[in-house]
Design a protein around this motif. Sequence first.
Motif, PDB file in Angstrom:
ATOM      1  N   ALA A  58       0.836  -1.199   0.000  1.00 49.38           N
ATOM      2  CA  ALA A  58       0.000   0.000   0.000  1.00 49.38           C
ATOM      3  C   ALA A  58       0.876   1.258   0.000  1.00 49.38           C
ATOM      4  O   ALA A  58       0.566   2.248  -0.663  1.00 49.38           O
ATOM      5  CB  ALA A  58      -0.938  -0.007   1.205  1.00 49.38           C
ATOM      6  N   ALA A  59       1.992   1.217   0.716  1.00 51.23           N
ATOM      7  CA  ALA A  59       2.924   2.344   0.730  1.00 51.23           C
ATOM      8  C   ALA A  59       3.573   2.530  -0.643  1.00 51.23           C
ATOM      9  O   ALA A  59       3.818   3.656  -1.075  1.00 51.23           O
ATOM     10  CB  ALA A  59       3.985   2.155   1.810  1.00 51.23           C
ATOM     11  N   LYS A  60       3.843   1.410  -1.345  1.00 51.76           N
ATOM     12  CA  LYS A  60       4.388   1.502  -2.704  1.00 51.76           C
ATOM     13  C   LYS A  60       3.372   2.184  -3.633  1.00 51.76           C
ATOM     14  O   LYS A  60       3.744   3.006  -4.470  1.00 51.76           O
ATOM     15  CB  LYS A  60       4.745   0.115  -3.252  1.00 51.76           C
ATOM     16  N   ALA A  61       2.091   1.859  -3.464  1.00 49.88           N
ATOM     17  CA  ALA A  61       1.051   2.512  -4.261  1.00 49.88           C
ATOM     18  C   ALA A  61       0.993   4.001  -3.920  1.00 49.88           C
ATOM     19  O   ALA A  61       0.873   4.845  -4.812  1.00 49.88           O
ATOM     20  CB  ALA A  61      -0.303   1.848  -4.010  1.00 49.88           C
ATOM     21  N   ARG A  62       1.129   4.332  -2.632  1.00 50.19           N
ATOM     22  CA  ARG A  62       1.115   5.737  -2.209  1.00 50.19           C
ATOM     23  C   ARG A  62       2.287   6.488  -2.832  1.00 50.19           C
ATOM     24  O   ARG A  62       2.157   7.633  -3.253  1.00 50.19           O
ATOM     25  CB  ARG A  62       1.173   5.816  -0.683  1.00 50.19           C
ATOM     26  N   GLN A  63       3.438   5.830  -2.896  1.00 48.72           N
ATOM     27  CA  GLN A  63       4.610   6.446  -3.513  1.00 48.72           C
ATOM     28  C   GLN A  63       4.324   6.768  -4.984  1.00 48.72           C
ATOM     29  O   GLN A  63       4.653   7.852  -5.457  1.00 48.72           O
ATOM     30  CB  GLN A  63       5.804   5.503  -3.396  1.00 48.72           C
ATOM     31  N   LYS A  64       3.690   5.839  -5.693  1.00 46.07           N
ATOM     32  CA  LYS A  64       3.360   6.087  -7.102  1.00 46.07           C
ATOM     33  C   LYS A  64       2.367   7.231  -7.246  1.00 46.07           C
ATOM     34  O   LYS A  64       2.474   8.036  -8.162  1.00 46.07           O
ATOM     35  CB  LYS A  64       2.805   4.826  -7.757  1.00 46.07           C
ATOM     36  N   ILE A  65       1.405   7.301  -6.337  1.00 51.52           N
ATOM     37  CA  ILE A  65       0.433   8.394  -6.368  1.00 51.52           C
ATOM     38  C   ILE A  65       1.159   9.722  -6.198  1.00 51.52           C
ATOM     39  O   ILE A  65       0.917  10.678  -6.933  1.00 51.52           O
ATOM     40  CB  ILE A  65      -0.641   8.223  -5.269  1.00 51.52           C
ATOM     41  N   ARG A  66       2.061   9.775  -5.213  1.00 47.81           N
ATOM     42  CA  ARG A  66       2.827  11.005  -4.985  1.00 47.81           C
ATOM     43  C   ARG A  66       3.625  11.386  -6.216  1.00 47.81           C
ATOM     44  O   ARG A  66       3.670  12.551  -6.609  1.00 47.81           O
ATOM     45  CB  ARG A  66       3.787  10.840  -3.797  1.00 47.81           C
ATOM     46  N   GLU A  67       4.285  10.408  -6.847  1.00 46.99           N
ATOM     47  CA  GLU A  67       5.105  10.688  -8.020  1.00 46.99           C
ATOM     48  C   GLU A  67       4.246  11.186  -9.184  1.00 46.99           C
ATOM     49  O   GLU A  67       4.619  12.126  -9.881  1.00 46.99           O
ATOM     50  CB  GLU A  67       5.885   9.444  -8.430  1.00 46.99           C
ATOM     51  N   GLN A  68       3.081  10.572  -9.390  1.00 45.22           N
ATOM     52  CA  GLN A  68       2.193  10.970 -10.483  1.00 45.22           C
ATOM     53  C   GLN A  68       1.625  12.368 -10.274  1.00 45.22           C
ATOM     54  O   GLN A  68       1.460  13.118 -11.225  1.00 45.22           O
ATOM     55  CB  GLN A  68       1.044   9.976 -10.639  1.00 45.22           C
ATOM     56  N   LYS A  69       1.327  12.705  -9.035  1.00 46.78           N
ATOM     57  CA  LYS A  69       0.707  13.999  -8.724  1.00 46.78           C
ATOM     58  C   LYS A  69       1.719  15.072  -8.349  1.00 46.78           C
ATOM     59  O   LYS A  69       1.349  16.213  -8.106  1.00 46.78           O
ATOM     60  CB  LYS A  69      -0.295  13.838  -7.573  1.00 46.78           C
ATOM     61  N   GLY A  70       3.001  14.709  -8.263  1.00 42.75           N
ATOM     62  CA  GLY A  70       4.032  15.685  -7.900  1.00 42.75           C
ATOM     63  C   GLY A  70       3.946  16.140  -6.456  1.00 42.75           C
ATOM     64  O   GLY A  70       4.217  17.296  -6.141  1.00 42.75           O
ATOM     65  N   ILE A  71       3.586  15.233  -5.564  1.00 47.64           N
ATOM     66  CA  ILE A  71       3.433  15.555  -4.140  1.00 47.64           C
ATOM     67  C   ILE A  71       4.741  15.268  -3.416  1.00 47.64           C
ATOM     68  O   ILE A  71       5.371  14.238  -3.634  1.00 47.64           O
ATOM     69  CB  ILE A  71       2.275  14.729  -3.533  1.00 47.64           C
ATOM     70  N   ASP A  72       5.128  16.197  -2.552  1.00 50.40           N
ATOM     71  CA  ASP A  72       6.344  16.026  -1.759  1.00 50.40           C
ATOM     72  C   ASP A  72       6.220  14.835  -0.822  1.00 50.40           C
ATOM     73  O   ASP A  72       5.136  14.516  -0.347  1.00 50.40           O
ATOM     74  CB  ASP A  72       6.610  17.272  -0.899  1.00 50.40           C
ATOM     75  N   GLY A  73       7.357  14.213  -0.515  1.00 50.61           N
ATOM     76  CA  GLY A  73       7.378  13.139   0.453  1.00 50.61           C
ATOM     77  C   GLY A  73       8.439  12.111   0.123  1.00 50.61           C
ATOM     78  O   GLY A  73       9.133  12.212  -0.892  1.00 50.61           O
ATOM     79  N   THR A  74       8.550  11.118   0.992  1.00 50.80           N
ATOM     80  CA  THR A  74       9.525  10.044   0.800  1.00 50.80           C
ATOM     81  C   THR A  74       8.821   8.707   0.987  1.00 50.80           C
ATOM     82  O   THR A  74       7.743   8.634   1.601  1.00 50.80           O
ATOM     83  CB  THR A  74      10.662  10.133   1.830  1.00 50.80           C
ATOM     84  N   PHE A  75       9.446   7.646   0.493  1.00 52.11           N
ATOM     85  CA  PHE A  75       8.872   6.320   0.679  1.00 52.11           C
ATOM     86  C   PHE A  75       8.863   5.946   2.161  1.00 52.11           C
ATOM     87  O   PHE A  75       7.919   5.306   2.635  1.00 52.11           O
ATOM     88  CB  PHE A  75       9.637   5.275  -0.146  1.00 52.11           C
ATOM     89  N   GLY A  76       9.877   6.345   2.896  1.00 49.36           N
ATOM     90  CA  GLY A  76       9.899   6.088   4.336  1.00 49.36           C
ATOM     91  C   GLY A  76       8.709   6.721   5.031  1.00 49.36           C
ATOM     92  O   GLY A  76       8.080   6.114   5.900  1.00 49.36           O
ATOM     93  N   GLY A  77       8.386   7.939   4.634  1.00 55.20           N
ATOM     94  CA  GLY A  77       7.214   8.619   5.186  1.00 55.20           C
ATOM     95  C   GLY A  77       5.925   7.902   4.822  1.00 55.20           C
ATOM     96  O   GLY A  77       5.005   7.788   5.643  1.00 55.20           O
TER      97      GLY A  77
END
Length: 109
Positions: A58-77
Motif C-alpha cells: 500500500a505504501a508503494k502505491a502511495r509512492q506512485k500516487i505522490r510521483e504521479q501527482k508531484g506531491i512532496d514526500g519520501t517512501f519512508g514517510g
Amino acid sequence: MGVWSNGLCGCFNNCSLCLVTYIAPCYTAGKNAQAVGNNMAATLLSYLLIAPVGMFLAAKARQKIREQKGIDGTFGGDCLVHLFCPLCALVQDAQEIQPAAQAESMARE
C-alpha cells in the motif's frame, strides 16, 4: 511541488469511501494499487493475510500516487503513515486517485 488534495484526517470528506475502508481496508488497498498499475490481487490478499506485507505494498502505491501527482514526500514517510494511520492513509490515497478515476469513467460514457 504539490500537496495532497485532502488532509490525512480528511476521511469524512467521502463518507462512503471511509465506511468501505473501515469495513474492508484490504479492498481499498487493492483498488488503490490497481489504479496506479500495481497488482490488485496481490495487494488485497497480502493486506488481508500478511498485514506488514500489505502495508508495504500500500505504501508503494502511495509512492506512485505522490510521483504521479508531484506531491512532496519520501517512501519512508509513506511507510510510516501506513504503519501508524493505515485507514486514514488508504482513504487519502483513494481520494487522490478518485478524481482521475471519475474523469476516466465519464470519458468512456
